[in-house]
Motif scaffolding. Structure first.
Motif, short mmCIF file in Angstrom:
data_model
loop_
_atom_site.label_atom_id
_atom_site.label_comp_id
_atom_site.label_asym_id
_atom_site.label_seq_id
_atom_site.Cartn_x
_atom_site.Cartn_y
_atom_site.Cartn_z
N ARG A 618 0.87 -1.17 0.00
CA ARG A 618 0.00 0.00 0.00
C ARG A 618 0.92 1.24 0.00
O ARG A 618 1.36 1.69 1.06
N GLU A 620 0.52 4.32 -0.21
CA GLU A 620 0.07 5.47 0.56
C GLU A 620 0.41 5.38 2.04
O GLU A 620 0.38 6.39 2.75
N ARG A 621 0.75 4.18 2.52
CA ARG A 621 1.07 4.02 3.94
C ARG A 621 2.51 4.40 4.26
O ARG A 621 2.89 4.50 5.43
#
Length: 846
Positions: A618, A620-621
């Motif tokens: 992910r 965006e993490r």
């Protein structure tokens, strides 16, 4: 009409090198070359009843090896069986038997190579061993041609040739085209035993031998001329053989013995049973601890149980299962080796004990090619049925016949028979006698399907025969799972930190079957062995990385100043941890822990970013201020392969993204690799300001350890822009990469075909393992790497060790606990042993 280019490889006598030349020719024609830029699809065939040569043919061609024997199936079926076996092939290569005109004694050459050549209208190429011949070779060839003008001898291949002067003398004596001159090479000799050559399944170096045979034939035989001869074969006005048989109901499961001890059976046997509606499932009496689930019929073919008697006897659970099945009336066919396996003993070693006889090795070989008459009504026969078959064995049984004999051969009663059992030394080819397959399939269909949920009711001996190892393993499962339950009930218990230095090699201790270390299970290719040897021979000089950098640069479409050879990937991680004063280092977990450990050793603070249950990246993490991000692709231990676009999205000015691609070469085509500096894969490399030590960019770390089985050589490398490579090299210990490691890098940079083959092997093994685990209700992570992350439950890791199986514990990876294990992809025979042990553990715990 069937268009099929074809040749028959024959010889004046046995021992001339037919198998060597025929098998090498099959391998050479299959390999790409100037005669066939993409290689040819080759079909391999063998005249006679022999099982062993077709095994080598199958390895050389990638297709089943087929037999063509007029005695076993009748003359009318030879051409149809040839066309059937060669469906979709570009060329058929038929290996002859004995001398060209040698056939069944007293039958005027019936079933000889010449007989098959005329039945199939196939041109013959003679193989002549000329190690001790000169002009006499010409006389032999002239005699062979003149003996029967109906046999078309189209050329000669001289084998084990000596000096060029003698070869020239021989060629002048011949009145046939010389298609090849193969020099003597002792490396091509195949080992033999009391029944001939050692079967391909029993030879650890079979693939290397086939490769060498193909190379020798491609070098010394005019393949284009051979193809020209094959294309002169006329079209065949026949219909391909099809397994015409009446289907039965219920799809009965037929368990067919395989593995190293049971290598003898004709592929048409399984095709007939499949056409009858049966589900044919192989099992290995050396490895499997139970018959396949739902078994309603057992077929035990030929092989060498006398060679593996001790190992077969040690598999007590399976022998008990087979004995119980036979005694309970499961239809069972046993030919030769199958009879020995069912006997009470073999050379004093206890066997299954389902047939009341003792077998022992004899001084003389029994070899006959008879007609046999059914002595009684039985599972396969009705009294008076006549079949053709062959016997080939060096054992005898005492007594030699049961109360109800299977066959009458030359007036002698042989074998054991009943309404559910047919066991004897006689081998039959069911394509010539399809009623045998029909009756077997019908009997299996009438047999009640066992309830696998209550297997102990059907096979009560299975629980009684558990070994002490099994009992201790099950006790271990109960103890460890109980411990896990107590820990779960006490949430205040301290959770130990993962051991970042734990590695799979410490799991694979002596005496355990290794599923813990992710290294290709197979011998290294010969070209790599030669390179390593040459590197060692150069150990008297300091290592020079120039050639390795050039070769690896070419492999990845880079320049040499974008490549840094390292002492394994581990050195690369140490260098990367120290190359900059990283302010915020991020490691994506679960993942390989060595980069994390290297950062800790360098005094860096590490931020762990864990994935969700699907273990997918992910982007965006990742914290915006991270200046170093490390991720595996595919990730170890999950096997998840992340999208290249997601990885590229992490790269930005001021951030370095390190991608560990240690296993990506084990995935066919290396999808989602970011190792090349082109727009279709790594557009970031073309972006100004990316890749420098200060500017950020993508750095790729690779290892040659995994796919090429060289963990002790320590061969890895880094791909990055020149500024990063220079900075890493400045930190590197001088001459840290050995000359053998550098030689391996050069050799493996251009190993495309072999690399592709190994990747395909690993993918097939991995998919098989994942499927088998999933069928057992075990959660398996959807990965692409040559290993499987499986949630088997707490305690199973230790219980498998008690069973002699080493798998990688997973609780040392941040984000995982002791319910997970990582299992390396291995060949199906080894995987079967793991699954058998796992089944015992699961059964006991449940």
């Amino acid at each position: 009409m069937v268009i099929l280019p074809r040749i028959l490889i024959a010889a004046p006598s046995t021992g001339q090198g037919k198998t060597t030349i025929a098998t090498g020719l099959m391998a050479a024609l299959r390999t790409a070359g100037p005669h066939a830029p993409d290689g040819l699809t080759v079909s391999g065939h063998k005249v006679g009843p022999d099982y062993i040569d077709p095994g080598y043919h199958a390895l050389a061609t990638g297709r089943p090896g087929r037999n063509l024997d007029p005695h076993l199936v009748g003359p009318d079926l030879i051409a149809p069986l040839l066309v059937h076996g060669a469906r979709g092939a570009d060329i058929a290569v038929i290996e002859g038997v004995m001398g060209l005109y040698d056939g069944k004694v007293g039958r005027e050459g019936f079933s000889s190579s010449a007989h098959v050549a005329t039945l199939t209208r196939t041109p013959v190429v003679l193989v002549m061993d000329v190690a001790r011949l000169s002009r006499t070779a010409g006389a032999i060839a002239v005699g062979m041609v003149a003996y029967d003008p109906s046999v078309e001898i189209a050329g000669v291949i001289l084998n084990r040739a000596g000096s060029a002067r003698n070869v020239a003398e021989i060629e002048r004596s011949l009145r046939l085209p010389v298609l090849g001159v193969v020099p003597r090479d002792d490396r091509l000799a195949a080992p033999s035993r009391h029944l001939g050559l050692v079967p391909v399944a029993e030879r650890d170096a079979s693939a290397e031998l086939i490769e060498l045979l193909g190379e020798q034939v491609a070098t010394h035989v005019d393949l284009a001329a051979v193809l020209d001869v094959a294309r002169t074969a006329p079209d065949l006005d026949v219909e391909p053989w099809t397994p015409r048989i009446e289907p039965v109901e219920g799809r009965p499961v037929i368990a067919v013995a395989g593995g190293r001890a049971f290598t003898f059976r004709y592929p048409e046997t399984e095709e007939l049973l499949t056409a009858a509606g049966c589900e044919v499932v192989s099992f290995d009496p050396l490895l499997d601890v139970a018959l396949p689930d739902g078994t309603q019929g057992i077929y035990l073919g030929g092989g060498f149980p006398e060679v593996y008697a001790a190992e077969l006897a040690s598999n007590q659970p399976l022998m008990a299962d087979v004995r119980a099945a036979v005694e309970s009336g499961v239809p069972t066919v046993a030919e030769c080796a199958g009879l020995l396996y069912l006997a009470a003993s073999l050379d004093g070693t206890p066997m299954v004990g389902a047939v009341a006889t003792d077998a022992a090795m004899a001084e003389r070989l029994t070899l006959r090619y008879p007609e046999a008459e059914a002595a009684s009504d039985s599972l396969l026969t009705r009294v008076g049925d006549v079949v053709t078959g062959h016997e080939f064995h060096r054992t005898t049984t005492t007594p030699s016949v049961g109360e109800q004999a299977a066959w009458l051969v030359d007036g002698e009663a042989i074998g054991w028979a009943s309404s559910t059992l047919h066991a004897s030394y006689l081998h039959t080819h069911w394509a010539g006698h399809p009623f045998l397959a029909q009756r077997f399939a019908e009997a299996a269909a009438r047999t009640p399907k066992p309830d696998i949920r209550h297997a102990e009711t059907r096979h009560p001996s299975r629980r009684d025969d558990r070994s002490e190892v099994e009992r201790r393993a099950c006790a271990s499962v109960r103890a460890e799972r109980g411990s896990a339950a107590r820990s779960a009930a006490n949430p205040t218990s301290a959770t130990p930190k993962p051991d970042l230095r734990h590695h799979g090699d410490v799991e694979a201790t002596d005496g355990l079957l290794d599923f813990a270390v992710n290294v290709y299970a197979g011998p290294r290719p010969e070209f790599l062995e030669r390179a390593l040897s040459a590197g060692l021979a150069s150990a008297d000089r300091y290592p020079d990385t120039t050639s390795a950098r050039q070769a690896l640069a070419k492999r990845h479409g880079r320049t040499p100043d974008e490549v840094l050879p390292t002492s394994g990937a581990s050195e690369a991680f140490e260098l990367l941890a120290r190359v900059r004063p990283w302010q915020r280092s991020v490691v994506i977990h679960p993942g390989f822990t060595e980069p994390h450990a290297a950062l800790v050793r360098a005094g860096r603070e590490v931020t762990v970013v864990e994935t969700d249950d699907d273990f997918r990246l992910r982007p965006e993490r990742v914290p915006a201020d991270a200046d170093l991000v490390i991720i595996g692709n595919p990730t170890n231990p999950t096997g998840v392969l992340h999208l290249a676009a997601d990885i590229r999205s992490l790269a930005k000015s001021g951030r370095t993204v390190v991608v560990d691609e240690a296993f990506i070469d084990a995935i066919p085509g290396e999808p989602n690799s970011v190792s090349r500096p082109d727009g279709c894969r790594v557009s970031a490399w073309q972006t100004p300001g990316f890749g420098g030590v200060g500017g950020g960019g993508i750095v790729v770390v690779r290892s040659l350890t995994k796919q090429w089985s060289i963990p002790g050589i320590r061969a890895g490398y880094v791909l990055a822009d020149p500024e990063m490579i220079t900075a890493l090299a400045d930190l590197q210990t001088p001459w840290s990469v050995s000359t053998p490691a550098l030689a391996a890098m050069v050799a493996l940079a251009d190993a495309g075909d072999e690399s592709d083959r190994r990747a395909a092997d690993l993918t097939g093994w991995r998919d098989h393992l994942a499927d088998e685990l999933s069928q057992r209700g075990i959660r398996v992570v959807d990965g692409r790497a040559p290993y499987v992350l499986a949630q088997v439950g707490a305690g199973v890791h230790a219980a498998l060790r008690e069973q002699g199986i080493a798998v990688r514990r997973a609780d040392t990876f941040p984000g995982l606990d002791d319910t997970w294990v990582r299992v390396a992809a291995r060949p199906p025979a080894q995987t079967a042993r793991l699954l058998a042990a796992l089944d015992l553990v699961i059964q006991e715990f449940s």
